[in-house]
Design an enzyme around this catalytic site. Structure first.
Site, mmCIF file in Angstrom:
data_model
loop_
_atom_site.group_PDB
_atom_site.id
_atom_site.type_symbol
_atom_site.label_atom_id
_atom_site.label_comp_id
_atom_site.label_asym_id
_atom_site.label_seq_id
_atom_site.Cartn_x
_atom_site.Cartn_y
_atom_site.Cartn_z
ATOM 1 N N HIS A 60 0.815 -1.220 0.000
ATOM 2 C CA HIS A 60 0.000 0.000 0.000
ATOM 3 C C HIS A 60 0.847 1.269 0.000
ATOM 4 O O HIS A 60 0.364 2.341 0.362
ATOM 5 C CB HIS A 60 -0.951 -0.005 1.206
ATOM 6 C CG HIS A 60 -1.930 -1.132 1.177
ATOM 7 N ND1 HIS A 60 -2.901 -1.247 0.210
ATOM 8 C CD2 HIS A 60 -2.071 -2.213 1.981
ATOM 9 C CE1 HIS A 60 -3.611 -2.347 0.424
ATOM 10 N NE2 HIS A 60 -3.113 -2.953 1.494
ATOM 11 N N CYS A 61 2.072 1.153 -0.435
ATOM 12 C CA CYS A 61 2.999 2.287 -0.475
ATOM 13 C C CYS A 61 2.857 3.018 -1.814
ATOM 14 O O CYS A 61 2.579 2.405 -2.840
ATOM 15 C CB CYS A 61 4.430 1.777 -0.301
ATOM 16 S SG CYS A 61 5.690 3.065 -0.366
ATOM 17 N N GLY A 62 3.080 4.299 -1.800
ATOM 18 C CA GLY A 62 3.046 5.083 -3.029
ATOM 19 C C GLY A 62 4.121 4.673 -4.028
ATOM 20 O O GLY A 62 4.025 5.004 -5.212
#
Length: 183
Positions: A60-62
């Site tokens: 869920h990291c950019g």
């Protein structure tokens, strides 16, 4: 030949420990569970003597789009011996709670074919031994998608932040240096 003559050297070798122990760098000694699989990755068996990129990941990291670039990097250099190891981690609170979701992001969304582990701790006192050794040689990851380039002797030849893309010239230079190194 006498059976005893064969048995004694084998027994001495067994007492000395695993055959790879003397050849395997400390940072690769151990096993990690594969992502969504029943078996583990023996780090020495799989990676010793090979150039390696280790990256801590989070679903869920950019920076999750870097999976595509890491896969491209792996495909570009795997014939030269390069391995890539993705280590999902929730240390920065951006990994899925369910490893099935992590696997879907890696394998389905980005087509990852390089080795991936189950989520692990990569920072602090609870970090897995691999990341403790990486931290000793350089520094702990400060965010997700930190990349460590390791040569054939198990030495870190480059550490790159999350913002460094897998096709960045400085990262490619470190990968090529690791490939050119000799065990």
């Amino acid at each position: 030949m006498n059976c005893r003559a064969l048995l004694v050297p084998l027994m001495l070798a067994a007492l000395a420990g695993p055959i790879w122990a003397a050849e395997c760098p400390a940072l690769l000694q151990g096993e990690l569970p594969k992502l969504r699989a029943k078996d583990s990755i023996d780090l020495c068996q799989r990676f010793a003597g090979k150039p390696l990129v280790v990256v801590n990941t989070a679903s869920h990291c950019g920076f999750v789009g870097q999976f595509a670039g890491l896969e491209t990097l792996y495909q570009r250099y795997k014939e030269d011996g390069l391995e890539v190891l993705g280590v999902p981690s929730d240390d920065f609170l951006q990994e899925a709670d369910d490893s099935a979701e992590t696997a879907e992001v890696c394998y389905v969304n980005y087509g990852v074919t390089f080795a991936m582990t189950e989520p692990q701790r990569v920072t602090g006192a609870q970090a897995i031994p691999l990341f403790k050794h990486l931290t000793e040689q350089t520094a702990a990851p400060r965010w997700n998608f930190y990349k460590y380039v390791i040569d054939r002797q198990g030495q870190v030849v480059g550490r790159f932040s999350s913002r460094t893309k897998p096709d960045a010239p400085e990262l490619l230079k470190a990968v090529e240096q690791a490939i050119a190194s000799r065990p």
